[in-house]
Design a protein around this motif. Structure first.
Motif, PDB file in Angstrom:
ATOM      1  N   LEU A 170     -10.576  28.050 -23.618  1.00 28.51           N
ATOM      2  CA  LEU A 170     -10.890  27.234 -24.970  1.00 28.51           C
ATOM      3  C   LEU A 170     -10.266  27.425 -26.018  1.00 28.51           C
ATOM      4  CD1 LEU A 170     -14.796  27.667 -24.456  1.00 28.51           C
ATOM      5  CD2 LEU A 170     -13.551  25.919 -23.790  1.00 28.51           C
ATOM      6  N   ASP A 171      -9.351  28.310 -25.857  1.00 27.38           N
ATOM      7  CA  ASP A 171      -9.095  28.764 -27.205  1.00 27.38           C
ATOM      8  C   ASP A 171      -7.121  28.278 -27.451  1.00 27.38           C
ATOM      9  OD1 ASP A 171      -8.007  30.019 -29.159  1.00 27.38           O
ATOM     10  OD2 ASP A 171      -7.003  32.097 -27.902  1.00 27.38           O
ATOM     11  N   ASN A 172      -7.648  26.339 -27.565  1.00 21.36           N
ATOM     12  CA  ASN A 172      -6.592  25.965 -28.255  1.00 21.36           C
ATOM     13  C   ASN A 172      -6.666  25.042 -29.615  1.00 21.36           C
ATOM     14  OD1 ASN A 172      -8.442  23.338 -27.694  1.00 21.36           O
ATOM     15  ND2 ASN A 172      -8.434  23.765 -25.869  1.00 21.36           N
ATOM     16  N   GLU A 173      -5.636  24.073 -30.024  1.00 21.27           N
ATOM     17  CA  GLU A 173      -6.335  23.532 -31.084  1.00 21.27           C
ATOM     18  C   GLU A 173      -7.095  22.804 -31.670  1.00 21.27           C
ATOM     19  OE1 GLU A 173      -2.479  21.082 -29.772  1.00 21.27           O
ATOM     20  OE2 GLU A 173      -2.548  23.164 -28.944  1.00 21.27           O
ATOM     21  N   GLU A 174      -8.350  23.242 -30.538  1.00 18.61           N
ATOM     22  CA  GLU A 174      -9.850  22.519 -31.182  1.00 18.61           C
ATOM     23  C   GLU A 174     -10.539  23.216 -30.550  1.00 18.61           C
ATOM     24  OE1 GLU A 174     -10.607  18.459 -30.120  1.00 18.61           O
ATOM     25  OE2 GLU A 174      -8.562  17.860 -30.184  1.00 18.61           O
ATOM     26  N   ALA A 175     -10.401  24.809 -30.926  1.00 20.08           N
ATOM     27  CA  ALA A 175     -10.779  25.673 -30.483  1.00 20.08           C
ATOM     28  C   ALA A 175     -12.368  25.880 -30.653  1.00 20.08           C
ATOM     29  CB  ALA A 175     -10.423  27.271 -31.217  1.00 20.08           C
ATOM     30  N   PRO A 176     -13.513  26.284 -30.351  1.00 14.98           N
ATOM     31  CA  PRO A 176     -15.181  25.775 -30.931  1.00 14.98           C
ATOM     32  C   PRO A 176     -14.815  25.968 -32.167  1.00 14.98           C
ATOM     33  CG  PRO A 176     -15.024  27.538 -29.013  1.00 14.98           C
ATOM     34  CD  PRO A 176     -13.124  27.548 -29.679  1.00 14.98           C
ATOM     35  N   ALA A 177     -15.707  25.307 -32.765  1.00 13.63           N
ATOM     36  CA  ALA A 177     -15.810  25.389 -34.333  1.00 13.63           C
ATOM     37  C   ALA A 177     -16.370  26.559 -35.037  1.00 13.63           C
ATOM     38  CB  ALA A 177     -17.544  24.162 -34.934  1.00 13.63           C
ATOM     39  N   GLU A 178     -17.112  27.376 -33.956  1.00 14.47           N
ATOM     40  CA  GLU A 178     -17.169  28.876 -35.081  1.00 14.47           C
ATOM     41  C   GLU A 178     -16.093  29.801 -35.156  1.00 14.47           C
ATOM     42  OE1 GLU A 178     -19.769  29.310 -36.843  1.00 14.47           O
ATOM     43  OE2 GLU A 178     -19.228  31.029 -37.564  1.00 14.47           O
ATOM     44  N   VAL A 179     -15.499  29.566 -34.035  1.00 14.00           N
ATOM     45  CA  VAL A 179     -14.075  30.087 -34.034  1.00 14.00           C
ATOM     46  C   VAL A 179     -13.296  29.931 -35.113  1.00 14.00           C
ATOM     47  CG1 VAL A 179     -11.832  30.501 -32.056  1.00 14.00           C
ATOM     48  CG2 VAL A 179     -14.312  30.462 -31.683  1.00 14.00           C
ATOM     49  N   GLN A 180     -12.893  28.137 -35.365  1.00 18.94           N
ATOM     50  CA  GLN A 180     -12.403  28.220 -36.616  1.00 18.94           C
ATOM     51  C   GLN A 180     -13.007  28.661 -37.796  1.00 18.94           C
ATOM     52  OE1 GLN A 180     -11.123  24.002 -36.006  1.00 18.94           O
ATOM     53  NE2 GLN A 180     -11.714  23.750 -33.972  1.00 18.94           N
ATOM     54  N   VAL A 181     -13.843  28.022 -37.881  1.00 19.55           N
ATOM     55  CA  VAL A 181     -14.913  29.017 -39.177  1.00 19.55           C
ATOM     56  C   VAL A 181     -13.832  30.656 -39.373  1.00 19.55           C
ATOM     57  CG1 VAL A 181     -16.807  29.472 -40.742  1.00 19.55           C
ATOM     58  CG2 VAL A 181     -16.265  27.133 -39.019  1.00 19.55           C
ATOM     59  N   TYR A 182     -14.275  31.537 -38.581  1.00 19.81           N
ATOM     60  CA  TYR A 182     -14.270  32.412 -38.510  1.00 19.81           C
ATOM     61  C   TYR A 182     -12.985  32.854 -38.442  1.00 19.81           C
ATOM     62  CZ  TYR A 182     -13.744  36.933 -35.670  1.00 19.81           C
ATOM     63  OH  TYR A 182     -12.699  38.014 -34.904  1.00 19.81           O
ATOM     64  N   ARG A 183     -11.998  32.193 -38.024  1.00 17.61           N
ATOM     65  CA  ARG A 183     -10.210  32.554 -38.958  1.00 17.61           C
ATOM     66  C   ARG A 183      -9.962  32.458 -39.762  1.00 17.61           C
ATOM     67  NH1 ARG A 183      -8.027  29.650 -32.756  1.00 17.61           N
ATOM     68  NH2 ARG A 183      -8.055  31.470 -31.188  1.00 17.61           N
ATOM     69  N   ALA A 184     -10.641  30.916 -40.201  1.00 16.13           N
ATOM     70  CA  ALA A 184     -10.483  30.478 -41.348  1.00 16.13           C
ATOM     71  C   ALA A 184     -10.402  31.179 -42.459  1.00 16.13           C
ATOM     72  CB  ALA A 184     -10.883  29.171 -41.741  1.00 16.13           C
ATOM     73  N   LEU A 185     -11.854  32.352 -42.116  1.00 12.93           N
ATOM     74  CA  LEU A 185     -12.229  33.325 -43.263  1.00 12.93           C
ATOM     75  C   LEU A 185     -11.726  34.734 -43.202  1.00 12.93           C
ATOM     76  CD1 LEU A 185     -14.312  34.165 -45.558  1.00 12.93           C
ATOM     77  CD2 LEU A 185     -15.349  34.776 -43.513  1.00 12.93           C
ATOM     78  N   LEU A 186     -10.750  34.437 -41.761  1.00 16.94           N
ATOM     79  CA  LEU A 186     -10.238  35.781 -42.170  1.00 16.94           C
ATOM     80  C   LEU A 186      -8.761  35.919 -42.172  1.00 16.94           C
ATOM     81  CD1 LEU A 186     -11.348  37.572 -38.741  1.00 16.94           C
ATOM     82  CD2 LEU A 186     -11.640  38.529 -40.371  1.00 16.94           C
ATOM     83  N   ASP A 187      -8.381  34.729 -42.534  1.00 14.72           N
ATOM     84  CA  ASP A 187      -6.951  33.982 -42.520  1.00 14.72           C
ATOM     85  C   ASP A 187      -6.971  33.820 -44.388  1.00 14.72           C
ATOM     86  OD1 ASP A 187      -5.011  33.481 -40.594  1.00 14.72           O
ATOM     87  OD2 ASP A 187      -6.071  31.235 -40.843  1.00 14.72           O
TER      88      ASP A 187
END
Ligand SMILES: Cc1cc2nc3c(=O)[nH]c(=O)nc-3n(C[C@H](O)[C@H](O)[C@H](O)COP(=O)(O)O)c2cc1C
Length: 175
Positions: A53-70
């Motif tokens: 699941l760890d690709n450009e279209e990672a699960p939505a919450e993963v994207q939110v989480y990574r964006a916050l940490l970024d």
């Protein structure tokens, strides 16, 4: 505008009345008002890590989480110990940061607060070294529950001083 520092807090315990969550909250008082302090409360929404699941279209919450940490200039992780290790929910959250290299050279401070806690503390530091996070400020609070008030505040002067130093350290790191 938009130049203020951002510090993100992550709790290794997701239970409602978690003393770890309360402790993370209580750190606000030591953080300058100019710094945005955001406690991420979505660890329980992250799916179990699966490389498929760890690709450009990672699960939505993963994207939110990574964006916050970024966005974060620094991260404070506060965790209890579960069965002599890092609680699964936190380990899972860290696994989601391997391919994205989100914590690469990112200042991360670690507080382990538990009965003992030394195993989780060491394991977490090892996990963070694999992620190549920049960990300069750490605190192990053993016997944590005896030092906490009901509000999740530390009454012990030595612990309070160490927490203040850790917060000052992470907010100034990489200045
Ligand atoms: C399933 C489970 C396993 C635990 N294992 C340990 C352990 O190995 N070492 C330890 O010091 N405390 C252990 N504890 C105690 C917790 O670390 C302690 O209760 C902690 O304060 C819980 O944090 P919380 O209030 O933020 O949820 C365990 C608790 C649970 C529920």
């Amino acid at each position: 505008m938009g130049t203020n520092k951002v510090i993100v807090g992550l709790s290794g315990s997701i239970r409602d009345q978690s003393s770890t969550k309360k402790s993370l909250n209580s750190l606000r008082r030591y953080i300058s008002e100019e710094i945005e302090y955001i406690i991420y409360d979505g660890l329980q929404k992250l799916p179990h890590f699966n490389p498929e699941l760890d690709n450009e279209e990672a699960p939505a919450e993963v994207q939110v989480y990574r964006a916050l940490l970024d966005r974060a200039d620094g991260v404070i992780i506060c965790t209890p110990e579960y069965i002599k290790g890092v609680p699964g929910v936190l380990k899972n959250a860290l696994e989601w940061l391997v391919s994205s290299a989100t914590l690469y050279q990112k200042p991360v401070a670690v507080i382990t607060a538990s009965g003992g806690g030394e195993h989780a503390h060491q394991a977490l530091l090892l996990n963070l070294s694999m992620l190549e996070a920049s960990v300069e400020h750490t605190l192990l609070i053993s016997g944590a529950n005896n030092k906490l008030t009901e509000d999740g505040e530390y009454a012990n002067d030595e612990v309070v001083q160490s927490l203040k130093e850790l917060v000052a350290g992470i907010t100034l790191q990489n200045n």
